[in-house]
Design an enzyme around this catalytic site. Structure first.
Site, mmCIF file in Angstrom:
data_model
loop_
_atom_site.group_PDB
_atom_site.id
_atom_site.type_symbol
_atom_site.label_atom_id
_atom_site.label_comp_id
_atom_site.label_asym_id
_atom_site.label_seq_id
_atom_site.Cartn_x
_atom_site.Cartn_y
_atom_site.Cartn_z
ATOM 1 N N ASN A 98 0.707 -1.303 0.075
ATOM 2 C CA ASN A 98 -0.060 -0.124 -0.083
ATOM 3 C C ASN A 98 0.834 1.243 -0.151
ATOM 4 O OD1 ASN A 98 -2.642 -1.417 -0.203
ATOM 5 N ND2 ASN A 98 -2.643 -1.249 2.027
ATOM 6 N N CYS A 102 -17.524 0.544 -10.719
ATOM 7 C CA CYS A 102 -18.157 1.522 -9.915
ATOM 8 C C CYS A 102 -19.381 2.235 -10.423
ATOM 9 C CB CYS A 102 -17.026 2.603 -10.284
ATOM 10 S SG CYS A 102 -15.551 2.570 -9.557
ATOM 11 N N ARG A 141 -19.500 5.900 -6.402
ATOM 12 C CA ARG A 141 -18.075 5.491 -6.873
ATOM 13 C C ARG A 141 -16.971 6.059 -5.874
ATOM 14 N NH1 ARG A 141 -19.224 8.861 -12.332
ATOM 15 N NH2 ARG A 141 -18.941 10.442 -10.661
ATOM 16 N N PRO A 142 -16.186 5.272 -5.510
ATOM 17 C CA PRO A 142 -14.839 5.539 -4.835
ATOM 18 C C PRO A 142 -14.040 6.777 -5.229
ATOM 19 C CG PRO A 142 -15.067 3.210 -4.746
ATOM 20 C CD PRO A 142 -16.048 3.652 -5.712
#
Length: 429
Positions: A23, A126, A131-132
């Protein structure tokens, strides 16, 4: 398709080296697009997602060279990547690549910041309105980008360059914070990000950008300030150790029993998870080489946990903790507050004989005396490794299918566990 076979019952004893954080590695690789000089990243994990991002960056004309191990490097030493975005040949990121990994959408930030334009496919799946990417788009618009969405692509243009602004996120967003920081690094003027994510990976990326000439302060706090600069240069940076991998192996030891040194782990990156493990009956010892985790003889105690942004209990360890709690002496409660639909592993854990009930975003796990091996199927990255943890303590054989999910986020997991005594092997085909 590869599978992993596990015969449970063995304790874990030995040393597991912790890899670089996925990450952090992914946004660090993307940040290389901000400069025409070479960015050298050390301790990059060998993962399917890293390989995929190399392909995506190559599509933009980025040259990436992976260096081999250096003398003295341990067997699992992360690779060194030399990333050169001297010439960006294409500012479009196509659907066939972006759809495979949501984080690849983040290339929109350095592309519009440096090239003043970008066309990036919406990540797969999405739905409009939820939607992120909405918060990412909002951040770019605040910085002066003109955004249109056409044919499943987000088109960002900033003919005169991006301009500093105040960005107040309505909720904490790691992806939004990454995008805002990268874009603001080359914006004209000062940018203030309020309600910024505080995750260690945000700090790691900011540290690297500062080595490249950016002027970022406050990373790791809810307010980040960025003084934009005209140009960034090359640098060398070491990816921080993976706190999720650390927590995963710590829970594996707590589940199987035994004693394992997690070499290179940094306890301050996951203190909330270590506190929960201690409450569950594990013994955690911090030393010069990382963290030693042990559970010798004592049973597993139930816990009540709610996931939260850093420094709280990470959502990326929720599935692993649930697997551990299937063997606890009593009822445990886990509430998921970060992501929807993050209980897909419950159905598969039930195949081992686990007793788990769901009520909205809370799972109640009634510990059982024994789990039994079963054929199971990985549904996503973190869920897949929870099945491995359950299998380590299950009687008999477990076959974990669809392990390509595991390869996205865990470097040679079966080798690391096998070296500590687990009866685990990868079966090709």
């Amino acid at each position: 398709m590869d599978r992993i076979k596990i015969i449970g019952g063995n304790e874990l004893r030995g040393t597991i080296p912790i890899s670089g954080a996925k990450n952090a590695a992914l946004p660090l690789m993307i940040a290389a697009l901000l400069t025409d000089e070479t960015l050298i990243l050390d301790n990059v994990p060998r993962l399917a997602d890293v390989a995929l991002l190399q392909r995506i960056l190559g599509n933009h004309g980025v040259d990436i060279m992976a260096a081999g191990k250096r003398p003295g490097d341990h067997e699992y030493q992360g690779q060194t990547l030399h990333i050169s975005a001297k010439t960006i040949v294409d500012t479009t990121a196509p659907y066939d690549l972006v759809s495979k990994m949501r984080a690849s959408f983040w290339v929109i930030a350095p592309l519009v910041a440096r090239m003043h334009e970008a066309k990036v496919s919406l990540p797969g799946g999405c739905a409009i309105g939820t939607r992120p990417v909405d918060l990412l788009i909002m951040a770019l618009e605040k910085l002066g980008a003109e955004i249109t969405i056409d044919g499943g692509y987000v088109i960002a243009k900033a003919p005169g360059g991006l301009k500093g602004a105040t960005i107040a996120f309505p909720k904490v967003t790691v992806s939004g914070t990454h995008v805002a920081v990268m874009a603001a690094a080359l914006a004209k003027g000062t940018t203030i990000i309020d309600n910024a994510a505080c995750e260690p990976e945000i700090v790691d990326v900011a540290d690297c950008l500062n080595k490249m000439g950016a002027k970022i302060t406050g990373a790791g706090t809810p307010r980040i300030t960025i003084e934009g600069v005209a140009k960034l240069h090359g640098a060398r940076h070491t990816v921080l150790p993976d706190r999720i991998e650390t927590g995963t192996y710590a829970m594996a030891v707590a589940m199987a029993g035994g004693e394992v040194q997690l070499s290179g782990a940094r306890p301050e990156l996951l203190q909330a998870a270590l506190d929960v493990l201690t409450q569950a009956g594990a013994t955690i010892t911090v030393n010069n080489d990382g963290i030693k985790v042990a559970r010798n003889g004592a049973g597993i105690s139930p816990v009540t946990v709610t996931t939260a942004p850093f420094p709280g209990f990470p959502t990326d360890l929720q599935a692993q903790l649930m697997a551990l709690m299937t063997r606890a002496k009593g009822a445990s409660h886990i509430t998921e507050t970060i992501f929807e639909n993050r209980f897909m592993h419950v159905q598969e854990l039930a195949r081992f004989g686990a007793k788990i009930s769901l009520d909205g975003e809370t799972a109640t796990i009634d510990g059982v005396e024994r789990l039994r091996g079963a054929p199971v199927m990985a549904t996503d990255l973190r869920a897949s490794v929870s099945l491995v943890i359950a299998a380590l303590a299950a009687e008999g054989e477990t076959m974990v299918n669809r392990i390509y999910h595991l390869d996205r986020g865990f470097e040679r997991l079966e080798e690391k566990l096998s070296a500590c005594g687990a009866n685990i092997e990868r079966i090709s085909g």
